[in-house]
Design a protein around this motif. Structure first.
Motif, PDB file in Angstrom:
ATOM      1  N   HIS A   1       0.901  -1.345  -0.042  1.00 22.14           N
ATOM      2  CA  HIS A   1       0.010  -0.044   0.071  1.00 22.14           C
ATOM      3  C   HIS A   1       0.843   1.385  -0.135  1.00 22.14           C
ATOM      4  CE1 HIS A   1      -3.522  -2.470   0.587  1.00 22.14           C
ATOM      5  NE2 HIS A   1      -3.032  -2.887   1.770  1.00 22.14           N
ATOM      6  N   PRO A   2       0.525   2.300  -1.045  1.00 16.09           N
ATOM      7  CA  PRO A   2       1.464   3.373  -1.089  1.00 16.09           C
ATOM      8  C   PRO A   2       1.384   4.157   0.288  1.00 16.09           C
ATOM      9  CG  PRO A   2       0.185   2.970  -3.043  1.00 16.09           C
ATOM     10  CD  PRO A   2      -0.294   2.063  -1.888  1.00 16.09           C
ATOM     11  N   GLU A   3       0.254   4.195   0.930  1.00 14.39           N
ATOM     12  CA  GLU A   3       0.055   5.175   2.238  1.00 14.39           C
ATOM     13  C   GLU A   3       0.988   4.720   3.050  1.00 14.39           C
ATOM     14  OE1 GLU A   3      -2.893   3.636   0.751  1.00 14.39           O
ATOM     15  OE2 GLU A   3      -3.471   5.397  -0.448  1.00 14.39           O
ATOM     16  N   GLN A   4       0.929   3.247   3.286  1.00 12.73           N
ATOM     17  CA  GLN A   4       1.776   2.493   4.230  1.00 12.73           C
ATOM     18  C   GLN A   4       3.261   2.672   4.028  1.00 12.73           C
ATOM     19  OE1 GLN A   4       0.354  -1.285   4.430  1.00 12.73           O
ATOM     20  NE2 GLN A   4      -1.092  -0.876   6.069  1.00 12.73           N
ATOM     21  N   ARG A   5       3.450   2.814   2.867  1.00 14.58           N
ATOM     22  CA  ARG A   5       5.065   2.914   2.442  1.00 14.58           C
ATOM     23  C   ARG A   5       5.547   4.378   2.843  1.00 14.58           C
ATOM     24  NH1 ARG A   5       3.914  -0.382  -2.228  1.00 14.58           N
ATOM     25  NH2 ARG A   5       3.818   1.511  -3.360  1.00 14.58           N
ATOM     26  N   GLU A   6       4.543   5.483   2.514  1.00 12.61           N
ATOM     27  CA  GLU A   6       4.916   6.807   2.955  1.00 12.61           C
ATOM     28  C   GLU A   6       5.103   6.984   4.372  1.00 12.61           C
ATOM     29  OE1 GLU A   6       2.382  11.018   2.391  1.00 12.61           O
ATOM     30  OE2 GLU A   6       2.635   9.594   0.841  1.00 12.61           O
ATOM     31  N   VAL A   7       4.095   6.451   5.333  1.00 14.45           N
ATOM     32  CA  VAL A   7       4.274   6.295   6.855  1.00 14.45           C
ATOM     33  C   VAL A   7       5.414   5.910   7.105  1.00 14.45           C
ATOM     34  CG1 VAL A   7       3.079   5.577   8.854  1.00 14.45           C
ATOM     35  CG2 VAL A   7       1.672   6.470   6.895  1.00 14.45           C
ATOM     36  N   ALA A   8       5.876   4.523   6.667  1.00 14.24           N
ATOM     37  CA  ALA A   8       7.033   3.951   6.940  1.00 14.24           C
ATOM     38  C   ALA A   8       8.405   4.632   6.800  1.00 14.24           C
ATOM     39  CB  ALA A   8       7.023   2.686   6.288  1.00 14.24           C
ATOM     40  N   ALA A   9       8.207   5.451   5.500  1.00 12.82           N
ATOM     41  CA  ALA A   9       9.504   6.231   4.959  1.00 12.82           C
ATOM     42  C   ALA A   9       9.447   7.597   6.098  1.00 12.82           C
ATOM     43  CB  ALA A   9       9.367   6.742   3.711  1.00 12.82           C
ATOM     44  N   ASP A  10       8.399   8.019   6.538  1.00 18.23           N
ATOM     45  CA  ASP A  10       8.336   9.084   7.586  1.00 18.23           C
ATOM     46  C   ASP A  10       8.859   8.682   8.891  1.00 18.23           C
ATOM     47  OD1 ASP A  10       7.476  10.883   5.812  1.00 18.23           O
ATOM     48  OD2 ASP A  10       5.040  10.722   6.388  1.00 18.23           O
ATOM     49  N   PHE A  11       8.451   7.303   9.317  1.00 16.27           N
ATOM     50  CA  PHE A  11       9.064   6.726  10.532  1.00 16.27           C
ATOM     51  C   PHE A  11      10.594   6.257  10.484  1.00 16.27           C
ATOM     52  CE2 PHE A  11       9.143   2.307  12.693  1.00 16.27           C
ATOM     53  CZ  PHE A  11       9.226   2.799  13.961  1.00 16.27           C
ATOM     54  N   PHE A  12      11.001   5.898   9.117  1.00 17.59           N
ATOM     55  CA  PHE A  12      12.399   5.643   9.164  1.00 17.59           C
ATOM     56  C   PHE A  12      13.148   6.913   9.464  1.00 17.59           C
ATOM     57  CE2 PHE A  12      11.240   1.764   6.526  1.00 17.59           C
ATOM     58  CZ  PHE A  12      11.069   1.013   7.664  1.00 17.59           C
ATOM     59  N   ASP A  13      12.563   8.159   8.724  1.00 17.61           N
ATOM     60  CA  ASP A  13      13.241   9.338   8.957  1.00 17.61           C
ATOM     61  C   ASP A  13      13.462   9.574  10.293  1.00 17.61           C
ATOM     62  OD1 ASP A  13      13.556   9.620   6.196  1.00 17.61           O
ATOM     63  OD2 ASP A  13      11.754  10.862   5.909  1.00 17.61           O
ATOM     64  N   THR A  14      12.401   9.461  11.099  1.00 19.08           N
ATOM     65  CA  THR A  14      12.456  10.026  12.583  1.00 19.08           C
ATOM     66  C   THR A  14      13.677   9.166  13.282  1.00 19.08           C
ATOM     67  OG1 THR A  14      10.198  10.568  12.566  1.00 19.08           O
ATOM     68  CG2 THR A  14      11.024   9.861  14.629  1.00 19.08           C
ATOM     69  N   LEU A  15      13.554   7.805  12.913  1.00 18.52           N
ATOM     70  CA  LEU A  15      14.536   6.889  13.682  1.00 18.52           C
ATOM     71  C   LEU A  15      15.883   7.138  13.124  1.00 18.52           C
ATOM     72  CD1 LEU A  15      12.590   3.353  13.169  1.00 18.52           C
ATOM     73  CD2 LEU A  15      13.060   4.991  15.298  1.00 18.52           C
ATOM     74  N   LEU A  16      16.269   7.456  11.866  1.00 13.64           N
ATOM     75  CA  LEU A  16      17.436   7.858  11.565  1.00 13.64           C
ATOM     76  C   LEU A  16      17.978   9.312  12.163  1.00 13.64           C
ATOM     77  CD1 LEU A  16      17.184   7.100   7.727  1.00 13.64           C
ATOM     78  CD2 LEU A  16      18.619   5.914   9.507  1.00 13.64           C
ATOM     79  N   GLU A  17      16.871  10.068  12.702  1.00 16.70           N
ATOM     80  CA  GLU A  17      17.463  11.524  13.238  1.00 16.70           C
ATOM     81  C   GLU A  17      17.765  10.866  14.533  1.00 16.70           C
ATOM     82  OE1 GLU A  17      14.079  14.375  12.986  1.00 16.70           O
ATOM     83  OE2 GLU A  17      14.345  14.128  10.818  1.00 16.70           O
ATOM     84  N   GLU A  18      16.955  10.307  15.061  1.00 17.18           N
ATOM     85  CA  GLU A  18      17.325   9.770  16.533  1.00 17.18           C
ATOM     86  C   GLU A  18      18.630   8.980  16.572  1.00 17.18           C
ATOM     87  OE1 GLU A  18      12.735   9.601  18.459  1.00 17.18           O
ATOM     88  OE2 GLU A  18      13.806   7.619  17.625  1.00 17.18           O
ATOM     89  N   ILE A  19      18.904   8.276  15.756  1.00 17.88           N
ATOM     90  CA  ILE A  19      20.185   7.454  15.800  1.00 17.88           C
ATOM     91  C   ILE A  19      21.226   8.290  15.263  1.00 17.88           C
ATOM     92  CG2 ILE A  19      21.328   5.760  14.211  1.00 17.88           C
ATOM     93  CD1 ILE A  19      18.753   4.383  13.847  1.00 17.88           C
ATOM     94  N   ALA A  20      21.108   9.394  14.642  1.00 12.78           N
ATOM     95  CA  ALA A  20      22.175  10.351  14.434  1.00 12.78           C
ATOM     96  C   ALA A  20      22.560  11.192  15.636  1.00 12.78           C
ATOM     97  CB  ALA A  20      21.945  11.072  13.147  1.00 12.78           C
ATOM     98  N   ALA A  21      21.556  11.425  16.677  1.00 13.06           N
ATOM     99  CA  ALA A  21      21.622  12.216  17.726  1.00 13.06           C
ATOM    100  C   ALA A  21      22.375  11.510  18.946  1.00 13.06           C
ATOM    101  CB  ALA A  21      20.280  12.589  18.491  1.00 13.06           C
ATOM    102  N   ASP A  22      22.654  10.321  18.881  1.00 15.67           N
ATOM    103  CA  ASP A  22      23.324   9.195  19.538  1.00 15.67           C
ATOM    104  C   ASP A  22      23.099   9.481  21.076  1.00 15.67           C
ATOM    105  OD1 ASP A  22      25.306   7.422  19.839  1.00 15.67           O
ATOM    106  OD2 ASP A  22      26.921   9.040  20.213  1.00 15.67           O
TER     107      ASP A  22
END
Length: 182
Positions: free
Chosen positions: A103-124
């Motif tokens: 589902h395209p909507e779920q992929r879009e939500v997942a991409a936003d979720f991954f962006d959030t996780l990547l920001e948190e990972i980078a914050a260390d």
């Protein structure tokens, strides 16, 4: 091989995410004496099993979750260097990193979720995530809704709660998928 953007983000999250379950905590019981003392009650009772360097003054505790769902969810920063393992495939599935969707909507939500996780990972940063279920919470749906907006009555406490899950991670939002209650 070229991966789609969502798959690249998922792979980056899987590589950078650190997550360790605190195996000795699920099932442990804690007595909650008052809403304004929940963090102190939980951290004091569980202190021997928690990692060092916990910063209780900086803890995040959405108190409406207790009123609405009977859930205690605490996120506490941990100072110092805490070694965290890489998550297993099972953990990655539970955290929503290894989920397939057409589902395209779920992929879009997942991409936003991954962006959030990547920001948190980078914050260390390192945090302790705890989620507990309040025991014997037999309030009706209408009472829960009322308590969400008006607050819990004094008679609600003391109350026992049981640890459902406990983990240390470098991405606090990683529990959004695993323990969705919003």
């Amino acid at each position: 091989m070229v991966l789609p953007d969502g798959a690249c983000k998922a792979l980056a999250v899987a590589r950078g995410l650190r997550y360790g379950t605190l195996a000795g905590l699920p099932g442990r019981r804690v007595c909650l004496f008052a809403l304004h003392r929940v963090i102190a009650n939980v951290l004091t009772e569980l202190a021997p099993a928690l990692p060092p360097g916990i910063e209780p003054a900086a803890a995040n505790f959405p108190d409406r979750a207790v009123a609405k769902y009977g859930i205690v969810h605490i996120t506490v920063p941990i100072g110092g260097a805490v070694e965290l393992p890489r998550p297993s495939r099972r953990d990655l599935r539970a955290l929503g990193v290894l989920v397939r969707s057409g589902h395209p909507e779920q992929r879009e939500v997942a991409a936003d979720f991954f962006d959030t996780l990547l920001e948190e990972i980078a914050a260390d940063v390192r945090v302790l995530n705890l989620i507990l279920d309040v025991e014997h919470d037999h309030r009706t749906h209408d009472e829960r809704v009322a308590h969400t907006y008006k607050g819990l009555p004094q008679s609600y406490f003391p109350r026992m709660a049981r640890v459902r899950d406990a983990a240390v991670t470098n991405a606090p939002a990683s529990w959004m998928y695993k323990h969705l209650y919003l």
